[in-house]
Design a protein around this motif. Structure first.
Motif, short mmCIF file in Angstrom:
data_model
loop_
_atom_site.label_atom_id
_atom_site.label_comp_id
_atom_site.label_asym_id
_atom_site.label_seq_id
_atom_site.Cartn_x
_atom_site.Cartn_y
_atom_site.Cartn_z
N LEU A 65 11.67 15.61 46.56
CA LEU A 65 12.52 16.69 46.07
C LEU A 65 12.95 17.58 47.22
N GLU A 66 14.23 17.93 47.21
CA GLU A 66 14.71 18.91 48.18
C GLU A 66 14.27 20.31 47.75
N LYS A 67 14.64 21.29 48.55
CA LYS A 67 14.28 22.68 48.26
C LYS A 67 14.77 23.09 46.88
N ASP A 68 13.89 23.74 46.11
CA ASP A 68 14.19 24.28 44.77
C ASP A 68 14.69 23.19 43.81
N GLY A 69 14.15 21.98 43.96
CA GLY A 69 14.49 20.92 43.03
C GLY A 69 13.54 20.90 41.85
N ALA A 70 13.89 20.17 40.79
CA ALA A 70 13.06 20.08 39.59
C ALA A 70 13.14 18.69 39.01
N LEU A 71 11.99 18.17 38.55
CA LEU A 71 11.96 16.85 37.93
C LEU A 71 10.84 16.77 36.91
N SER A 72 10.93 15.74 36.07
CA SER A 72 9.84 15.33 35.19
C SER A 72 9.56 13.87 35.51
N ALA A 73 8.28 13.52 35.59
CA ALA A 73 7.90 12.15 35.95
C ALA A 73 6.69 11.73 35.15
N SER A 74 6.58 10.42 34.92
CA SER A 74 5.44 9.87 34.20
C SER A 74 5.09 8.51 34.78
N SER A 75 3.80 8.16 34.66
CA SER A 75 3.32 6.89 35.19
C SER A 75 2.30 6.32 34.23
N GLY A 76 2.38 5.00 33.99
CA GLY A 76 1.44 4.35 33.09
C GLY A 76 1.82 2.91 32.84
N GLY A 77 0.83 2.05 32.72
CA GLY A 77 1.09 0.64 32.47
C GLY A 77 1.84 -0.05 33.58
N GLY A 78 1.75 0.50 34.80
CA GLY A 78 2.45 -0.12 35.92
C GLY A 78 3.87 0.36 36.10
N ASP A 79 4.42 1.13 35.13
CA ASP A 79 5.79 1.63 35.22
C ASP A 79 5.79 3.08 35.69
N PHE A 80 6.88 3.47 36.34
CA PHE A 80 7.06 4.83 36.83
C PHE A 80 8.47 5.26 36.47
N SER A 81 8.60 6.37 35.79
CA SER A 81 9.91 6.87 35.39
C SER A 81 10.02 8.33 35.78
N PHE A 82 11.24 8.76 36.08
CA PHE A 82 11.47 10.16 36.44
C PHE A 82 12.90 10.54 36.12
N GLN A 83 13.13 11.81 35.97
CA GLN A 83 14.47 12.34 35.79
C GLN A 83 14.59 13.66 36.55
N ILE A 84 15.72 13.83 37.24
CA ILE A 84 15.97 15.03 38.04
C ILE A 84 16.72 16.03 37.16
N SER A 85 16.13 17.22 36.97
CA SER A 85 16.77 18.25 36.14
C SER A 85 17.35 19.38 36.96
N GLY A 86 17.10 19.39 38.27
CA GLY A 86 17.67 20.43 39.10
C GLY A 86 17.62 20.02 40.56
N GLY A 87 18.67 20.38 41.32
CA GLY A 87 18.70 20.05 42.74
C GLY A 87 18.95 18.57 42.97
N SER A 88 18.47 18.08 44.08
CA SER A 88 18.64 16.66 44.43
C SER A 88 17.35 16.14 45.05
N ALA A 89 17.27 14.80 45.19
CA ALA A 89 16.06 14.17 45.73
C ALA A 89 16.44 12.87 46.40
N VAL A 90 15.52 12.39 47.23
CA VAL A 90 15.66 11.08 47.87
C VAL A 90 14.62 10.17 47.25
N PHE A 91 15.09 9.04 46.69
CA PHE A 91 14.23 8.13 45.94
C PHE A 91 14.08 6.83 46.72
N SER A 92 12.80 6.39 46.87
CA SER A 92 12.52 5.14 47.59
C SER A 92 11.63 4.26 46.71
N ALA A 93 12.05 2.99 46.54
CA ALA A 93 11.27 2.02 45.78
C ALA A 93 11.79 0.62 46.09
N GLY A 94 10.86 -0.34 46.20
CA GLY A 94 11.25 -1.73 46.43
C GLY A 94 12.06 -1.92 47.69
#
Length: 649
Positions: A147-176
């Motif tokens: 998350l960048e400065k003053d960013g906001a997100l909700s995230a959850s993890s379980g069963g091997g899956d990872f999900s997230f949503q950005i509700s404010g600001g911006s972010a850099v996402f890395s996977a695979g």
């Protein structure tokens, strides 16, 4: 013949064994408690922030330990710590660098440092996070969201899956092996095989777990925003997590709607009617916290100028559980719109003081709640007061009355000179003189009480006519106000002078001397009046926040004229009556209770009775009584985790 046993030695041994066993039990209990609530600090290591228990049970495991420790309501967190919430439990972690996150139930995460950034590794469960000035890293498995400065997100993890949503600001996402920039309003899901796809349905607000402050007892508008394949989303709310009884529901389109809910604890569920399997759930606690009530000075009051004006208030009435303010923001301004306030300060208790000059002033207080709450609390009403610099009234003399006889025999009892106390004077000068203008006084004393006790053994007074008065000393502004002057006659013999009428010439034999005039009895002292109890005010509620901030309770009352001591008694009120908790005889008009261990949650009463000694006998006043309540959260028994959960994550 059998020998007689030494029973005394045997009894001493038994007593020693019993005492030794009791000491061993006490030591074991102490060690068990210390192990159960393992040391909350890690020596000299600096904490990264604080974890606050919002609901239920929360445990923490140090990185180099295998046991989970129960936490107190507020505990420090360190680099490498694991935090775990149990079923129906919520927690908030606030980092010193400004980031904050809410943990849902059944969530496990680890907090580590990564250079200037803090890394939050989610092992299971869900969180809602807001980054500080340095940003924040959220990770699960091989996926990271920075998350960048003053960013906001909700995230959850379980069963091997990872999900997230950005509700404010911006972010850099890395996977695979892939990195991309994600903006507010985007949501993604990462499967166990590291494949990434945009989410079909995601709720951006409210967070999965949130606590809201509402200053109105009516319905609270809970804003929802989402993305979905369908144009319509249905939202339902219930007081039970199984949604057996639906309390409120709404349908919205265009990605936004509002659900109206009264104060309370609610579970919500949002879903796409065209795809019932696509569901988002969360919980919301709505706390009713009305504005504070201003107590003194009353609105529109006219008060005399003092260097420090005292202001008091009470918490809003009808506050629901958990709505206690952490502190209050006190403001005082010279305009009713409260623009550019002269005084703006944080206060942990329910009173404050301010140095204000003469004129009209306006003041208010605004409650401030912890980081676990969302919403803007409402300030109190604005009250005004008029500060005037006036000359205080002269002290009013009480006893002895004008023209009274004061005995000055060495074995006579002391004479009490008294006057009415005034809050405008900090001290008094008591004077006795042979002159009506009080020049060349034979006695002059500075006192802080509203009386002076003259002891005939001092021998300062002879037979004759004297005058006495009191000068009140005011420090704000500096003034000295003289009372009216009274006279009295001092006598040693206990008799008045013999009056002889001379015979007229020529005249019959002179008349017999007149019998001695009876000596007037000294006026009786006015009876003691019951003290007026000041603090805590009657029916006052002392909260845990106030006790933590002050670490004591101050009891105060107005002084009773002529009293030399006060009997203070503290009672605990129970269904069976009242139980004495503490008794103390006090010389002054206040007492500070620091031993808070003798108190507990519940209702209490406190009484004060004025007393003085006259001719070796104690005279007392009527008893003044006031009541208060100590509102502490009920202690909940923490359930120990199963033995299989004591080790590992």
């Amino acid at each position: 013949m059998p020998k007689k046993q030494n029973t005394k030695s045997s009894r001493k041994a038994d007593v020693f064994v019993v005492v030794f066993c009791l000491m061993g039990i006490a030591a074991c209990l102490f060690l068990f408690y210390r192990d159960l609530y393992q040391a909350l600090s890690q020596g000299n290591e600096e904490p990264l922030g604080t974890v606050i228990i919002k609901k239920g049970s929360v445990t923490r495991r140090f990185e180099k330990r295998v046991l989970w420790d129960f936490l107190q309501r507020e505990s420090p967190v360190y680099a490498g710590d694991f935090i775990r919430t149990s079923d129906v439990s919520l927690a908030n972690v606030t980092l010193d660098e400004g980031s904050s996150m809410d943990l849902s139930e059944n969530t496990v995460l680890q907090i580590t440092g990564s250079g200037k950034l803090t890394r939050i590794g989610i092992e299971q469960g869900s969180i809602s996070a807001v980054s500080g000035s340095a940003g924040l890293i959220i990770a699960s498995g091989n996926s990271t969201v920075t998350l960048e400065k003053d960013g906001a997100l909700s995230a959850s993890s379980g069963g091997g899956d990872f999900s997230f949503q950005i509700s404010g600001g911006s972010a850099v996402f890395s996977a695979g092996g892939e990195t991309r920039t994600v903006e507010a309003g985007e949501a993604f899901t990462v499967s166990a095989d590291s494949s990434v796809k945009p989410a079909d349905f995601a709720v951006f607000s409210p967070p999965r777990t949130a606590r809201y402050i509402s200053s109105s007892p009516g319905n609270f508008s809970l804003d929802f925003s989402w993305i979905a394949r369908s144009n319509t989303v249905r939202i339902i709310a219930s007081a039970d997590r199984a949604f057996v009884r639906i309390t409120a529901q709404a349908e919205g389109s265009g990605g936004r709607t509002v659900l109206a809910l009264p104060p309370g604890s609610w579970f919500w569920r949002a879903f796409d009617p065209s795809s019932p399997d696509t569901v988002a759930e969360g919980s919301a606690d709505i706390i009713f916290a009305p504005p504070p009530r201003l107590s003194s000075p009353a609105d529109g009051a006219q008060v005399r100028y003092t260097p420090e004006q005292d202001f008091r208030w009470l918490p809003g009435s009808g506050i629901t559980g958990g709505g206690e303010a952490v502190y209050y923001l006190f403001e005082a301004a010279d305009n009713p719109s409260m623009q550019n306030p002269l005084v703006k300060t944080q206060v942990s208790g329910l009173r404050s003081s301010a140095a204000l000059d003469a004129g009209r002033w306006y003041w208010r207080v605004t409650p401030v709640y912890g980081p676990q709450f969302t919403g803007t609390p409402a300030p109190s009403e604005i009250a005004s007061l008029q500060i005037e610099k006036t000359t205080p009234e002269a002290p009013a003399l009480v006893a002895p009355m004008g023209g009274a006889l004061v005995e000055i025999l060495s074995d006579s009892r002391k004479t009490i000179f008294s006057w009415r106390r005034s809050a405008e004077f900090s001290a008094y000068i008591f004077a006795i003189s042979k002159n009506a203008n009080l020049s060349s006084p034979v006695l002059s004393r500075r006192v802080t009480e509203n009386y002076f006790s003259y002891d005939p053994q001092t021998g300062l007074l002879d037979d004759g006519l004297y005058y006495w008065a009191v000068t009140g000393i005011s420090e704000s502004p500096a003034e000295e106000i003289l009372s009216p002057v009274r006279s009295f006659t001092a006598g040693k013999s206990g008799e008045a002078a013999v009056v002889v009428v001379p015979p007229p010439p020529p005249a019959p034999p002179p008349p017999s001397p007149a019998p001695p005039l009876p000596r007037p009895a000294p006026p009786p002292l006015p009876p003691l009046t019951a003290p007026v109890l000041l603090n805590p005010v009657d029916a006052y509620v002392i909260t845990a926040v106030e006790l933590r901030a002050n670490r004591n309770i101050v009891f105060s009352w107005n002084e009773s004229p002529g009293a030399s001591s006060y009997k203070f008694i503290l009672y605990r009120l129970t269904a069976a009556g009242q139980e004495t908790v503490f008794t103390q005889t006090i010389d002054g008009n206040d007492y500070t209770l620091t031993d808070l261990k003798i108190l507990s949650r519940g209702r209490f009463a406190w009484t004060v009775q004025a007393a003085r000694q006259i001719d070796g006998k104690e005279e007392t006043s009527a008893i003044a009584e006031s009541r208060f309540t100590i509102d502490l959260p009920e202690l909940k028994r923490n359930e120990l985790p199963e033995m299989g959960d004591l080790y590992g994550n």
